[in-house]
Write an enzyme that holds these catalytic residues in place. Structure first.
Site, short mmCIF file in Angstrom:
data_model
loop_
_atom_site.label_atom_id
_atom_site.label_comp_id
_atom_site.label_asym_id
_atom_site.label_seq_id
_atom_site.Cartn_x
_atom_site.Cartn_y
_atom_site.Cartn_z
N GLY B 75 0.83 -1.21 0.00
CA GLY B 75 0.00 0.00 0.00
C GLY B 75 0.86 1.25 0.00
N HIS B 117 16.58 3.82 -10.30
CA HIS B 117 17.13 2.93 -9.26
C HIS B 117 16.81 1.47 -9.60
CE1 HIS B 117 17.96 1.59 -5.02
NE2 HIS B 117 17.07 0.67 -5.37
N GLU B 118 15.55 1.20 -9.90
CA GLU B 118 15.15 -0.19 -10.16
C GLU B 118 15.85 -0.76 -11.39
OE1 GLU B 118 13.71 -1.78 -7.93
OE2 GLU B 118 13.09 -0.05 -6.75
N HIS B 121 18.97 -2.49 -10.63
CA HIS B 121 18.80 -3.91 -10.26
C HIS B 121 18.59 -4.76 -11.51
CE1 HIS B 121 18.72 -3.04 -6.03
NE2 HIS B 121 17.58 -2.36 -6.07
N HIS B 127 22.26 -3.11 -3.84
CA HIS B 127 22.20 -1.82 -3.15
C HIS B 127 23.59 -1.35 -2.75
CE1 HIS B 127 17.70 -2.26 -2.08
NE2 HIS B 127 17.88 -1.49 -3.13
#
Lengths: 84, 365
Positions: B75, B117-118, B121, B127
């Site tokens: 959420g 940022h993603e 990955h 990180h």
């Protein structure tokens, strides 16, 4: 700027810390509480790992700076283990 | 790096946008994603091609709660997004929590910053522990117009895919370290007893009762302020701090930016030939504020709200051989001038420099 924190419910704090470390530091869920009595509690060690990662004072305790980081919005990828 | 050092075997990758958030226009989402991809393609040989109708290497989607990948979202706030390491099927895919308030600016969570940022990955980065790195796990807003991929991320991604094909290799900003002997400052001010050292996107905040300086993004406290503030001073009498960049200034009243700012520095009485202020400090005993610009200084009367006559004067005539001033502040009756990695302690009572120190002497190194 930080303001004096309100006294937080200790139970809520522990739940926050456990969930955070389970999500991002591979803290195993404690499904068998009776076993835990005989084994070492891994939470302080995981907490130290998290504090070292974020450059916080490594205490193994959920101090204010540590809780502040845990409450920040973040990426869901764990910080230290393979994401599969 | 991600454990096992996963990487794409090809440099020409494809991506596909599966759906859109209702909070932003599709064109804005497309732009944020393209800009996020270019963050990585600018510093490596990687290229990204958008496809529409088949499986892409990187599938980007907005999803909520349990979305069948064993990593449910929670959420609003908390978890913002996640991505999978390079690989087949779900590998490389980016999932964004569609219950977040996604924006193209800093009002909510900036989509460009989060996707950039993603994608790190998706390309094989884990990180970073560098709080200034894009790959640091917590969200920090940077104005997309001012974004430069930090050197820590450049080093990481180039270690996986090699350098860019561009003739000149891109470089990025590094995170300031309080004890770096080469540390210089953009601006310094006191603020209600604390000291604030401005450097690029950051503030080093030093509380007199704390030994360690706290490093924060300027945007964390003041999202509307730009990075690279050039001058700052505190007016203790009015409980205000003025912050300068180029020909604009902002006023902090207490800890908040006052409404109606930025304003033009020409309202303070500077001639139009002045394009920026390098440093400033305010003398609380006289109510005079000193502005340093190149090799000269101006004096402003806080009570009359106007520049004093007879200025500018040469810095060297009244303050000695301190050269050009990067930053200045007054504390306990002394004025401290910063020039590169050198700091001069000036005693206004005897009008001379009484001590010379390293610029980072305020940190317990």
């Amino acid at each position: 700027f930080p303001v004096a924190p309100e006294a937080e419910d200790e139970g809520k704090t522990i739940a926050l810390v456990e969930t955070y470390l389970q999500n991002f530091y591979n803290l195993q869920k404690d499904d068998q509480p009776h076993v835990r009595l005989k084994s070492v509690n891994p939470l302080p060690e995981k907490l130290k790992e998290m504090q070292a990662f974020f450059g916080l004072k490594v205490t193994g305790k959920p101090d204010l700076d540590t809780l502040e980081i845990m409450k920040k919005p973040r990426c869901g990828v764990p910080d230290i283990r393979r994401y599969v | 790096f991600t454990e096992g050092n996963p990487k794409w075997k090809r440099n020409n990758l494809t991506y596909r946008i599966l759906n859109y958030t209702p909070l932003m226009g599709q064109a804005d989402v497309d732009e944020a994603i393209q800009k996020a991809l270019s963050v990585w393609s600018n510093v490596t040989p990687l290229t990204f091609e958008k496809i529409e109708d088949k499986e892409a290497d990187i599938m980007i989607s907005f999803v909520v709660r349990d979305h069948k990948d064993n990593s449910p979202f929670d959420g609003p706030n908390g978890l913002l997004a996640h991505a999978f390491q390079p690989g087949e099927a779900i590998g490389g895919d980016v999932h964004l929590d569609n219950e977040e308030y996604w924006t193209k600016d800093g009002r909510g969570y900036n989509l460009f910053i989060v996707i950039a940022h993603e994608l790190g990955h998706s390309l094989g980065l884990s990180h970073s522990t560098d709080p200034g790195a894009l790959m640091y796990p917590t969200y920090a807003y940077t104005d997309p117009k001012e974004f430069h991929l930090p050197q820590d991320d450049i080093d990481g991604i180039q270690a996986i895919y090699g350098q860019s094909n561009a003739p000149v290799q891109p470089t990025g900003p590094t995170t300031p370290q309080a004890c770096d002997p080469n540390l210089t400052f953009d601006a310094i001010t006191t603020l209600r007893g604390e000291m604030m050292f401005f450097k690029g996107r950051y503030i080093l905040r030093k509380h007199p009762q704390r030994t360690e300086a706290e490093l924060n993004f300027i945007s964390l406290f003041w999202p509307k302020l730009p990075s690279a503030i050039q001058a700052a001073y505190e007016n203790i009498e009015k409980d205000e701090v003025l912050l300068f960049k180029e020909d604009k200034y902002w006023v902090l009243r207490g800890y908040d930016i006052a409404p109606g700012y930025p304003r033009s520095i020409y309202r303070l009485g500077f001639p139009k030939t002045i394009k920026r202020v390098n440093a400033a400090y305010s003398d609380e005993t006289t109510g005079k504020t000193y502005f340093f610009i190149a090799d000269r200084y101006w004096r402003y009367d806080e009570n009359k709200r106007s520049m004093d006559h007879g200025y500018p004067r040469k810095i060297v005539s009244d303050f000695g051989k301190i050269g050009r001033v990067d930053a200045a502040f007054q504390k306990d009756g002394y004025v401290y001038f910063f020039h590169g990695t050198t700091q001069f302690q000036f005693d206004p009572r005897v009008k001379r420099i009484v001590r010379k120190m390293k610029s980072n002497s305020w940190f317990d190194c």
